[in-house]
Motif scaffolding. Structure first.
Motif, short mmCIF file in Angstrom:
data_model
loop_
_atom_site.label_atom_id
_atom_site.label_comp_id
_atom_site.label_asym_id
_atom_site.label_seq_id
_atom_site.Cartn_x
_atom_site.Cartn_y
_atom_site.Cartn_z
N GLU A 223 0.82 -1.21 0.00
CA GLU A 223 0.00 0.00 0.00
C GLU A 223 0.86 1.27 0.00
OE1 GLU A 223 -3.54 0.27 -0.20
OE2 GLU A 223 -3.06 -1.74 -0.94
N GLN A 224 2.13 1.13 0.41
CA GLN A 224 3.05 2.27 0.38
C GLN A 224 3.93 2.25 -0.87
OE1 GLN A 224 4.75 3.14 4.54
NE2 GLN A 224 3.95 1.08 4.80
N ASN A 225 3.57 1.36 -1.83
CA ASN A 225 4.33 1.21 -3.09
C ASN A 225 5.78 0.82 -2.85
OD1 ASN A 225 2.29 1.67 -5.08
ND2 ASN A 225 2.32 3.84 -4.52
N MET A 226 6.00 0.06 -1.78
CA MET A 226 7.33 -0.50 -1.50
C MET A 226 7.29 -1.96 -1.97
SD MET A 226 7.62 1.26 2.29
CE MET A 226 9.20 0.57 2.73
N SER A 227 7.31 -2.13 -3.30
CA SER A 227 6.99 -3.42 -3.90
C SER A 227 7.98 -4.52 -3.52
CB SER A 227 6.90 -3.30 -5.42
OG SER A 227 5.82 -2.47 -5.78
N LYS A 228 9.26 -4.21 -3.48
CA LYS A 228 10.25 -5.24 -3.17
C LYS A 228 10.08 -5.75 -1.73
CE LYS A 228 13.79 -3.90 -6.52
NZ LYS A 228 15.20 -3.43 -6.73
N ALA A 229 9.88 -4.83 -0.79
CA ALA A 229 9.64 -5.23 0.60
C ALA A 229 8.34 -6.02 0.69
CB ALA A 229 9.59 -4.00 1.50
N ALA A 230 7.33 -5.58 -0.05
CA ALA A 230 6.04 -6.29 -0.04
C ALA A 230 6.20 -7.72 -0.53
CB ALA A 230 5.04 -5.54 -0.92
N ILE A 231 6.89 -7.90 -1.64
CA ILE A 231 7.07 -9.25 -2.20
C ILE A 231 7.86 -10.13 -1.22
CG2 ILE A 231 8.26 -10.54 -4.03
CD1 ILE A 231 7.48 -8.20 -5.92
N HIS A 232 8.84 -9.55 -0.54
CA HIS A 232 9.61 -10.34 0.45
C HIS A 232 8.67 -10.94 1.50
CE1 HIS A 232 12.45 -11.43 3.59
NE2 HIS A 232 11.74 -10.67 4.43
N TRP A 233 7.84 -10.10 2.12
CA TRP A 233 6.97 -10.60 3.19
C TRP A 233 5.86 -11.49 2.64
CZ3 TRP A 233 8.50 -10.77 7.89
CH2 TRP A 233 9.38 -9.81 8.38
N LEU A 234 5.34 -11.17 1.47
CA LEU A 234 4.27 -11.99 0.89
C LEU A 234 4.77 -13.39 0.56
CD1 LEU A 234 2.75 -9.24 -1.40
CD2 LEU A 234 1.58 -10.30 0.54
N ILE A 251 1.17 -10.58 -4.74
CA ILE A 251 2.48 -10.86 -5.32
C ILE A 251 2.47 -10.54 -6.81
CG2 ILE A 251 4.16 -12.66 -5.87
CD1 ILE A 251 3.37 -14.06 -3.26
N ALA A 252 1.44 -11.03 -7.52
CA ALA A 252 1.34 -10.78 -8.96
C ALA A 252 1.28 -9.28 -9.24
CB ALA A 252 0.11 -11.48 -9.52
N ARG A 253 0.46 -8.57 -8.46
CA ARG A 253 0.31 -7.13 -8.68
C ARG A 253 1.63 -6.38 -8.48
NH1 ARG A 253 -3.37 -3.55 -4.73
NH2 ARG A 253 -1.42 -3.64 -3.54
N GLU A 254 2.36 -6.75 -7.41
CA GLU A 254 3.61 -6.05 -7.13
C GLU A 254 4.67 -6.36 -8.18
OE1 GLU A 254 3.64 -3.57 -4.78
OE2 GLU A 254 1.53 -4.18 -4.84
N TYR A 255 4.71 -7.59 -8.70
CA TYR A 255 5.63 -7.90 -9.78
C TYR A 255 5.27 -7.11 -11.04
CZ TYR A 255 8.48 -11.66 -7.77
OH TYR A 255 9.40 -12.38 -7.04
#
Length: 363
Positions: A223-234, A251-255
């Motif tokens: 939600e903060q557009n920190m996609s790499k950190a998001a994918i790590h936790w997801l 995961i798909a959305r952030e990639y």
């Protein structure tokens, strides 16, 4: 006949034990359910005349999020005519479990209706922990409906009640997660992170609960557009556990956001397979729209899918998704110089925002 009487008495004791431990110990819960199944299969015709068995099965499948099995249990319950055959206490659980099942499927309108039916029967279950669980479930559906004030109110009450007794760490963690998610909606990032880490403190060695919290940390960073950190936790959240379609969607959305199309499409196809198998219509549509938004080159196909998706979410009163996809379609029309259509969907987006605001302010 005497043996059967003994077996029926044993079953009733196991049913009572199942209800007692269902909010505390999943491993114990599965052990009890196995005992129930082993007895039931030796009593001829039992499952055709005793809705209590299917009630336990429905609740069990909902707790484990086995949606296809839960659908079978619910179907059997309704064939047996629950309104005629369940006492007040079991009727409460019927509506609670049915509402929880519908919530898992994303059918929020029907879920809320059944939670209200359960609330009308809460008097038959005069126990503060059961009341806490009901408040937690009600707060959860209000979260999904973006009725944030009500959600926080009920979940806070649930948290306070769970903390009055020992053994409910998992439910306390669940309350902290729900409060964190409401903080995400309010864009209170630090408060959200604090709630999620509080939840981790209560999760201890509960791997399934920790996986859920990792998912929500991923959502927080997404939600903060920190996609790499998001994918790590997801991706941490699905290591060694069953695949969760909501996690896969993120995961798909952030990639896609990172421009890593191959990785995005790999996860998107996984998500579509799960939602098609489980017949989760809302997320089937969301996965399809995600694919359209990032990969479709035919403008007519993009327009058609967005319009149909928005209409589905209007029908379901999912105004959060109406807002999200109306903006996509309005921007699409503006880019293609179809300004009248763009205005129409910007107006729909504003209408959705008002609906969300109204629902969040309701007491």
């Amino acid at each position: 006949m005497q043996n059967q009487t003994v077996e029926l008495d044993t079953l009733q004791n196991l049913y009572d034990e199942w209800f007692e431990v269902r909010l505390k110990d999943i491993d114990k819960l599965e052990e009890i359910k196995s005992k129930i199944d082993s007895i039931v299969k030796h009593i001829k015709g039992y499952i055709f005349t005793h809705p209590e068995y299917w009630l336990i099965s429905l609740g069990h499948d909902v707790i484990l999020e086995n949606l296809s099995e839960a659908a079978v249990s619910l179907d059997q319950l309704e064939k047996l005519g629950t309104n005629r055959s369940l006492n007040g206490r079991y009727e409460y659980y019927y509506y609670l479990f049915k509402a929880s099942y519908l919530l898992l499927k994303g059918e929020n309108k029907e879920a809320l209706k059944n939670f209200h039916f359960a609330g009308e029967r809460l008097i038959h279950v005069p126990d503060r922990i059961e009341k806490a669980e009901f408040y937690l479930k009600l707060g959860t559906i209000y979260y999904h409906l973006r009725r944030t004030i009500e959600s926080i109110h009920y979940i806070s009450n649930a948290l306070n009640l769970f903390k009055t007794e020992n053994g409910y760490d998992r439910r306390i963690a669940t309350c902290e997660i729900a409060l964190g998610l409401n903080s995400v909606d309010l864009r209170q990032w630090e408060e959200a992170e604090e709630h999620f880490y509080n939840a981790l403190n209560y999760a201890h060695k509960d791997n399934s609960m920790r996986a859920l919290i990792y998912h929500d940390l991923g959502l927080l960073y997404a939600e903060q557009n920190m996609s790499k950190a998001a994918i790590h936790w997801l991706t941490e959240s699905i290591t060694g556990s069953s695949l969760n379609y909501k996690t896969i969607y993120l995961i798909a959305r952030e990639y896609f956001k990172l421009g890593q199309i191959n990785e995005a499409e790999y996860w998107l196809e996984k998500g579509l397979m799960i939602t098609q198998k489980e017949k989760i219509n809302t997320y089937q549509i969301r996965f399809n729209l995600l694919k359209v938004l990032y990969t479709e080159t035919d403008k007519d196909v993009t327009e058609k899918n967005l319009r149909e998706g928005i209409q589905h979410f209007i029908n379901e009163n999912d105004w959060n998704y109406v807002e999200e996809y109306s903006k996509y379609l309005a921007d699409f029309y503006a880019t293609n110089q179809k300004y009248q259509e763009a205005v129409q969907y910007y107006q729909l987006m504003i209408k959705a925002q008002k609906k969300i605001s109204e629902m969040g302010a309701l007491k």
